[in-house]
Write a protein that holds these residues in place. Structure first.
Motif, mmCIF file in Angstrom:
data_model
loop_
_atom_site.group_PDB
_atom_site.id
_atom_site.type_symbol
_atom_site.label_atom_id
_atom_site.label_comp_id
_atom_site.label_asym_id
_atom_site.label_seq_id
_atom_site.Cartn_x
_atom_site.Cartn_y
_atom_site.Cartn_z
ATOM 1 N N UNK A 1 0.838 -1.210 0.000
ATOM 2 C CA UNK A 1 0.000 0.000 0.000
ATOM 3 C C UNK A 1 0.867 1.253 0.000
ATOM 4 N N UNK A 2 0.347 2.303 -0.601
ATOM 5 C CA UNK A 2 1.098 3.556 -0.652
ATOM 6 C C UNK A 2 1.141 4.188 0.737
ATOM 7 N N UNK A 3 1.971 5.196 0.850
ATOM 8 C CA UNK A 3 2.103 5.891 2.135
ATOM 9 C C UNK A 3 0.783 6.550 2.522
ATOM 10 N N UNK A 4 0.084 7.119 1.549
ATOM 11 C CA UNK A 4 -1.203 7.751 1.834
ATOM 12 C C UNK A 4 -2.214 6.720 2.328
ATOM 13 N N UNK A 5 -2.205 5.523 1.718
ATOM 14 C CA UNK A 5 -3.106 4.462 2.167
ATOM 15 C C UNK A 5 -2.792 4.037 3.600
ATOM 16 N N UNK A 6 -1.524 3.985 3.940
ATOM 17 C CA UNK A 6 -1.137 3.625 5.313
ATOM 18 C C UNK A 6 -1.584 4.683 6.310
ATOM 19 N N UNK A 7 -1.430 5.956 5.929
ATOM 20 C CA UNK A 7 -1.866 7.043 6.811
ATOM 21 C C UNK A 7 -3.384 6.989 6.998
#
Length: 79
Positions: free
Chosen positions: A13-19
């Motif tokens: 998952x992208x960083x935005x998805x993790x956030x």
């Protein structure tokens, strides 16, 4: 432990998805804690009925938002 890439082209998952996921998890935990503490504090000061529901809901949203924000920041730092 890092997530491995599957044979079907799955990626991490992208960083935005993790956030986003960190915020949602923190919001859920904060809502549960807000329900417990908000109910206790509102009943203790004598709220009943509609006033009780409003007070508990406000406490749940505040604690959910606060804890969700801190969890999102923590997940952002880990990216």
């Amino acid at each position: 432990m890092p997530v491995t890439v599957g044979s079907y082209g799955q990626s991490q998952p992208s960083c935005f998805d993790r956030v986003k996921m960190g915020f949602m998890m923190g919001f859920a935990v904060g809502m549960a804690a807000g329900a417990l503490f908000g109910t206790f504090s509102c009943v203790r000061i004598g709220m009943r009925g509609r006033e009780l529901m409003g007070g508990v809901g406000k406490t749940m949203m505040q604690s959910g938002g606060t804890f969700g924000t801190f969890m999102a920041i923590g997940m952002g730092i880990r990216c």
